[in-house]
Design an enzyme around this catalytic site. Sequence first.
Site: not given
Ligand code: NAP
Length: 255
Positions: A129, A135, A137, A151
């Site tokens: 992200s 820090p 944010h 991260k």
């Molecule tokens: P997400 O839907 O929250 O998916 C996270 C995944 O991690 C899920 O599949 C979850 O499993 C898995 N997970 C968590 N703990 C685990 C563990 N111990 N063992 C195995 N799997 C585990 O992610 P997303 O929203 O698509 O985001 C993708 C990336 O982009 C992330 O790094 C996020 O921080 C980053 N990002 C997000 C935003 C935003 O606006 N949300 C903005 C910028 C960047 P389950 O499916 O079983 O829950």
Amino acid sequence: MLKILVTGATGRTGSLVVKKLQTQSNDFQVIGFGRSHEKVQQIFGTTKDFLIGDILSENDLEKAMEGCQTLIILTSATPQMKGIPQEGKRPEFEFPDHGTPEIVDWQGQKNQIDIAKEVGIKHIILVGSMGGTNPNHPLNSLGNGNILLWKRKAEEYLIGSGIDYTIIRAGGLLDKPDGRRELLVGKDDNFLNSPPDGVPTSIPRGDVANTVIAALTAPNARNKAFDLISKPEDFPHSEITKDWDKLFYQTTSSL
Ligand code: NAP
């Protein structure tokens, strides 16, 4: 044929990456790594070519990475709302006990990088992200998790691992159609510090997935770390991104 493991395969972006790779089965063999059999079945309609496990288990990861050349890391801690907020109050967030950013985004990612090195993975693509240079944010205060800092630490660890890397730091993720926008790459949170005129710092999840897939084979995406946003659809004078080499050519190797 490139054999690829996608972790976070049942996540919102991870599942898009898996589905897109499944349509290119002449070039790629994709294995999805998820935590729940039921969730895999529900999203993909099958559990074939999926492994169920936890990124905190070395054993699970070793089995999953067997024979793979590339690892795509799409696991992340996910904050949850703490009950329903009282009227006029902002919602509060928390992380599950075993799902804090320190555990998932640091220990879990580190674990994946360590095992990848052990089994001889040649390239790791990590989706993270934007915002990690600040820090203070607001995302860091969510559930006191310091999510962006953990991260960032994992990104530094990956760069130091000696394995080829591509680190994609996405802007705010949108569930909107992909392949319809011009994508922009940056670094050092420059989009957050001085946003381009009229361009929100966001991007559809599908466009992040397309960038991940393009990075699998593009030499210009190797050993690069970059921020990624998109212009809005039909933004004046914008050109839908199709030339991935041109996009990756603008990226740099430093954090
Ligand atoms: P997400 O839907 O929250 O998916 C996270 C995944 O991690 C899920 O599949 C979850 O499993 C898995 N997970 C968590 N703990 C685990 C563990 N111990 N063992 C195995 N799997 C585990 O992610 P997303 O929203 O698509 O985001 C993708 C990336 O982009 C992330 O790094 C996020 O921080 C980053 N990002 C997000 C935003 C935003 O606006 N949300 C903005 C910028 C960047 P389950 O499916 O079983 O829950």
